[in-house]
Scaffold this motif. Structure first.
Motif, short mmCIF file in Angstrom:
data_model
loop_
_atom_site.label_atom_id
_atom_site.label_comp_id
_atom_site.label_asym_id
_atom_site.label_seq_id
_atom_site.Cartn_x
_atom_site.Cartn_y
_atom_site.Cartn_z
N LEU A 54 0.82 -1.22 0.00
CA LEU A 54 0.00 0.00 0.00
C LEU A 54 0.86 1.27 0.00
O LEU A 54 0.53 2.23 -0.70
N LEU A 55 1.94 1.28 0.77
CA LEU A 55 2.83 2.45 0.77
C LEU A 55 3.45 2.68 -0.60
O LEU A 55 3.54 3.81 -1.07
N SER A 56 3.86 1.61 -1.25
CA SER A 56 4.45 1.73 -2.59
C SER A 56 3.43 2.27 -3.58
O SER A 56 3.72 3.18 -4.36
N ARG A 57 2.23 1.72 -3.55
CA ARG A 57 1.19 2.17 -4.47
C ARG A 57 0.80 3.63 -4.18
O ARG A 57 0.54 4.39 -5.11
N LEU A 58 0.74 4.01 -2.91
CA LEU A 58 0.42 5.39 -2.56
C LEU A 58 1.50 6.34 -3.10
O LEU A 58 1.18 7.38 -3.68
N GLY A 59 2.76 5.98 -2.95
CA GLY A 59 3.85 6.80 -3.48
C GLY A 59 3.73 6.96 -4.99
O GLY A 59 3.92 8.04 -5.54
N CYS A 60 3.39 5.87 -5.68
CA CYS A 60 3.22 5.92 -7.14
C CYS A 60 2.04 6.82 -7.51
O CYS A 60 2.12 7.62 -8.44
N TRP A 61 0.96 6.68 -6.78
CA TRP A 61 -0.24 7.49 -7.05
C TRP A 61 0.06 8.98 -6.84
O TRP A 61 -0.34 9.81 -7.66
N LEU A 62 0.78 9.31 -5.78
CA LEU A 62 1.12 10.71 -5.52
C LEU A 62 2.06 11.28 -6.59
O LEU A 62 2.09 12.48 -6.81
N SER A 63 2.79 10.41 -7.26
CA SER A 63 3.74 10.83 -8.29
C SER A 63 3.13 10.92 -9.68
O SER A 63 3.75 11.47 -10.59
N ARG A 64 1.95 10.38 -9.89
CA ARG A 64 1.35 10.30 -11.23
C ARG A 64 1.21 11.65 -11.92
O ARG A 64 1.42 11.72 -13.13
N PRO A 65 0.89 12.73 -11.24
CA PRO A 65 0.84 14.01 -11.96
C PRO A 65 2.21 14.46 -12.47
O PRO A 65 2.30 15.29 -13.38
N GLY A 70 11.57 -10.75 -2.53
CA GLY A 70 12.10 -10.37 -1.22
C GLY A 70 13.62 -10.39 -1.22
O GLY A 70 14.26 -11.12 -1.97
N ARG A 71 14.19 -9.57 -0.38
CA ARG A 71 15.65 -9.47 -0.29
C ARG A 71 16.27 -10.79 0.17
O ARG A 71 15.72 -11.48 1.01
N GLU A 72 17.45 -11.06 -0.36
CA GLU A 72 18.22 -12.20 0.12
C GLU A 72 19.14 -11.76 1.24
O GLU A 72 19.67 -12.59 1.97
N ALA A 73 19.35 -10.46 1.39
CA ALA A 73 20.19 -9.92 2.46
C ALA A 73 19.76 -8.48 2.73
O ALA A 73 19.22 -7.82 1.85
N GLY A 74 20.00 -8.00 3.93
CA GLY A 74 19.70 -6.61 4.25
C GLY A 74 18.24 -6.38 4.59
O GLY A 74 17.44 -7.31 4.65
N GLU A 75 17.91 -5.10 4.81
CA GLU A 75 16.56 -4.71 5.20
C GLU A 75 16.11 -3.52 4.38
O GLU A 75 16.91 -2.77 3.85
N SER A 76 14.80 -3.33 4.34
CA SER A 76 14.23 -2.18 3.64
C SER A 76 14.67 -0.89 4.33
O SER A 76 14.84 -0.85 5.55
N LYS A 77 14.83 0.17 3.54
CA LYS A 77 15.19 1.48 4.08
C LYS A 77 13.96 2.25 4.54
O LYS A 77 14.08 3.33 5.10
N MET A 78 12.77 1.73 4.28
CA MET A 78 11.53 2.45 4.60
C MET A 78 11.38 2.62 6.11
O MET A 78 11.55 1.69 6.88
N SER A 79 11.08 3.85 6.50
CA SER A 79 10.83 4.19 7.90
C SER A 79 9.93 5.43 7.89
O SER A 79 9.67 6.03 6.84
N PHE A 80 9.48 5.83 9.06
CA PHE A 80 8.66 7.04 9.16
C PHE A 80 9.46 8.26 8.68
O PHE A 80 8.95 9.10 7.94
N GLY A 81 10.73 8.32 9.05
CA GLY A 81 11.59 9.42 8.62
C GLY A 81 11.74 9.46 7.11
O GLY A 81 11.72 10.53 6.50
N GLU A 82 11.90 8.29 6.47
CA GLU A 82 12.01 8.22 5.01
C GLU A 82 10.71 8.67 4.36
O GLU A 82 10.72 9.33 3.32
#
Length: 171
Positions: free
Chosen positions: A47-58, A111-123
């Motif tokens: 949902l966060l990814s789709r919301l970001g894409c939707w906000l970018s569509r214009p 899904g990642r084979e190593a590491g973690e997503s950078k997504m956070s509230f600050g991001e």
């Protein structure tokens, strides 16, 4: 990314799309066009990814403006500067380099084979500030919306020899 969520074997297909007849200025590997998708994502992340894409569509006709997997022509990158510290550099390039033609190639983000997503509230807050700056830039620069083409790779994990085909496009 070295975490293999972006399959390296898609690079030749992105390149083939970049040198095709239309010679787009930018080719984006997309989760949200034919042949694309996601695996092992929570509903919240989707949902966060789709919301970001939707906000970018214009700002861009690209369906997956949040993608971090893309090719950009060298002449478009020359002279490009940004003060953005977020991780949506693809969106920044889609707006600030003012490409005339863009293309998307479907791929499945795994899904990642190593590491973690950078997504956070600050991001998320940095992304919203980035969007505000990009809207201001696009408005002040009278940016012209680029033509858009979707190129679909084979629906499974693409191989370098997989043919590409046009499935739809904007004039």
């Amino acid at each position: 990314d070295a975490d293999l969520s972006h399959p390296p074997d898609l690079i030749p297909i992105l390149y083939e799309a970049a040198v095709s007849d239309g010679k787009p200025d930018m080719v984006v590997a997309s989760r949200y066009v034919e042949g694309g998708g996601t695996q092992s994502w929570s509903a919240g992340r989707f949902l966060l990814s789709r919301l970001g894409c939707w906000l970018s569509r214009p700002l861009t006709p690209v369906q997956d403006a949040m993608s971090g997997f893309f090719l950009l022509r060298r002449d478009r990158a020359l002279g490009f500067t940004t003060t953005t510290q977020g991780f949506k550099i693809g969106l920044e390039l889609l707006v600030r380099t003012q490409p005339r033609h863009v293309a998307e190639v479907g791929y499945v983000f795994v899904g990642r084979e190593a590491g973690e997503s950078k997504m956070s509230f600050g991001e998320a807050l940095r992304f919203l500030r980035q969007l505000v700056r990009l809207y201001a830039y696009a408005w002040s620069a009278s940016a012209v919306r680029p033509s858009h083409l979707v190129v679909a790779a084979a629906p499974s994990r693409p191989q370098p020899t997989s043919p590409i085909r046009t499935v739809m496009g904007d004039p």
